[in-house]
Design an enzyme around this catalytic site. Structure first.
Site, PDB file in Angstrom:
ATOM      1  N   ASP A  15       0.859  -1.182   0.000  1.00 29.34           N
ATOM      2  CA  ASP A  15       0.000   0.000   0.000  1.00 29.34           C
ATOM      3  C   ASP A  15       0.895   1.231   0.000  1.00 29.34           C
ATOM      4  O   ASP A  15       1.972   1.236   0.598  1.00 29.34           O
ATOM      5  CB  ASP A  15      -0.892   0.001   1.259  1.00 29.34           C
ATOM      6  CG  ASP A  15      -2.002   1.066   1.215  1.00 29.34           C
ATOM      7  OD1 ASP A  15      -3.181   0.679   1.340  1.00 29.34           O
ATOM      8  OD2 ASP A  15      -1.679   2.263   1.044  1.00 29.34           O
ATOM      9  N   ALA A  53      -2.486   0.397  12.555  1.00 30.37           N
ATOM     10  CA  ALA A  53      -2.048  -1.001  12.560  1.00 30.37           C
ATOM     11  C   ALA A  53      -1.997  -1.561  11.142  1.00 30.37           C
ATOM     12  O   ALA A  53      -1.071  -2.300  10.785  1.00 30.37           O
ATOM     13  CB  ALA A  53      -2.981  -1.845  13.422  1.00 30.37           C
ATOM     14  N   TYR A  54      -2.975  -1.160  10.332  1.00 31.34           N
ATOM     15  CA  TYR A  54      -3.004  -1.611   8.930  1.00 31.34           C
ATOM     16  C   TYR A  54      -1.719  -1.180   8.232  1.00 31.34           C
ATOM     17  O   TYR A  54      -1.034  -1.991   7.605  1.00 31.34           O
ATOM     18  CB  TYR A  54      -4.227  -1.036   8.224  1.00 31.34           C
ATOM     19  CG  TYR A  54      -4.182  -1.132   6.713  1.00 31.34           C
ATOM     20  CD1 TYR A  54      -3.678  -0.078   5.945  1.00 31.34           C
ATOM     21  CD2 TYR A  54      -4.636  -2.269   6.058  1.00 31.34           C
ATOM     22  CE1 TYR A  54      -3.610  -0.169   4.564  1.00 31.34           C
ATOM     23  CE2 TYR A  54      -4.576  -2.358   4.670  1.00 31.34           C
ATOM     24  CZ  TYR A  54      -4.060  -1.296   3.936  1.00 31.34           C
ATOM     25  OH  TYR A  54      -3.994  -1.382   2.561  1.00 31.34           O
ATOM     26  N   ALA A  55      -1.384   0.111   8.337  1.00 27.98           N
ATOM     27  CA  ALA A  55      -0.195   0.643   7.661  1.00 27.98           C
ATOM     28  C   ALA A  55       1.078  -0.033   8.171  1.00 27.98           C
ATOM     29  O   ALA A  55       1.963  -0.381   7.370  1.00 27.98           O
ATOM     30  CB  ALA A  55      -0.110   2.153   7.862  1.00 27.98           C
TER      31      ALA A  55
END
Ligand SMILES: NC(=O)C1=CN([C@@H]2O[C@H](COP(=O)(O)OP(=O)(O)OC[C@H]3O[C@@H](n4cnc5c(N)ncnc54)[C@H](OP(=O)(O)O)[C@@H]3O)[C@@H](O)[C@H]2O)C=CC1
Ligand SMILES: Nc1nc2c(c(=O)[nH]1)N=C([C@H](O)[C@@H](O)CO)CN2
Length: 235
Positions: free
Chosen positions: A134, A146-148
């Site tokens: 991403d 947290a996703y990043a």
């Protein structure tokens, strides 16, 4: 017979488009899905090997590894597409969110790359591992912390595995920003998101497919990331 390409999380959206592209080009495909969307029936009728796998289940990698070794003697590529775009605002339990993000975006690709390396090594040509990361790997994301971070871990795995598996297996990443909106995205969100890139468009799945084909056709690119982000880094 041409060895198949494995795509994870391919029951919808980008993963599904990737599968459909390979089917249209007579490239054998094996895919995993979590939810049995109606399209799975069609894919199976087209000869796609569809495996139901929820990577939150403890034995998911062991089951997938066993199934693939039972059915195949080689793999042409593994495309890690499965993902959960979850955020702190939707998760009161930040510990659980962090663990879930790290599992699907980093631990599962790590485990599968190690478990499937022998099948990739057995490919008649060079083989490929492709990580879908991403754009926010570069910037972080205050609303998807947290996703990043988990996608940044996947980004780092790209370089470790590229070194470990060279020269037989190439390992690269594709780092998109907006590719396709979600059904629940409202007009205000869409306008704001489109304004974040220089190109200002919702490009569609073909942009990812084009990047995948570039990597599959290369005999030289490895350990690198293709940014598919409309010039967002210059806004
Ligand atoms: N769409 C975009 O604009 C962008 C996408 N990306 C990346 O590109 C890739 C594809 O994006 P997109 O198509 O939007 O992805 P989706 O959000 O549609 O998710 C892809 C698939 O992952 C599956 N999945 C999620 N969690 C699990 C799990 N625990 N076990 C098994 N499967 C799981 C989902 O299954 P189910 O069908 O059951 O929900 C879904 O089908 C992702 O890696 C994403 O992070 C990056 C930037 C922008
Ligand atoms: N698994 C997913 N990851 C991401 C998605 C998505 O729908 N599913 N969407 C985005 C956004 O398009 C973002 O790039 C722009 O707002 C990011 N990751």
């Amino acid at each position: 017979m041409t060895a198949p390409i494995l795509i994870t999380g391919a029951g919808q959206r980008i993963g599904l488009a990737i599968v459909q592209h390979f089917v249209a080009n007579n490239q054998p495909v094996v895919m995993t899905f979590r939810t049995r969307h109606s399209v799975i029936d069609e894919l199976e009728q087209l000869g796609v090997h569809c495996m139901q796998i929820d990577f939150n289940e403890p034995d998911s990698v062991t089951r997938l590894q066993a199934k693939l070794h039972t059915h195949y003697s080689a793999l042409r590529a593994v495309i890690h597409n499965a993902s959960s775009w979850d955020c702190e605002a939707n998760n009161p339990n930040f510990d659980t969110l962090f663990d879930n993000m790290m599992r699907i975006h980093a631990k599962i690709p790590y485990q599968l790359n190690l478990a499937l390396a022998n099948l990739l090594q057995a490919s008649s040509s060079t083989s490929d591992i492709i990580h879908l990361t991403d754009y926010v790997v570069e910037t972080g994301s205050p609303k998807h912390i947290a996703y990043a971070a988990s996608k940044a871990a996947l980004d780092n795995l790209t370089r470790s595995f590229a070194t470990k598996f060279a020269p037989k297996i190439k390992v690269n990443a594709i780092a998109p920003s907006l590719i396709i909106f979600n059904e629940h995205d409202d007009e205000q969100y869409k306008a704001k998101t489109l304004s974040k890139s220089l190109m200002g468009i919702e490009p569609g799945c073909e942009e990812i497919i084009n990047s995948i084909e570039l990597l599959l056709r290369s005999n030289y690119i490895t350990g690198r990331t293709i940014p598919v982000d409309g010039g967002r880094h210059l806004k």
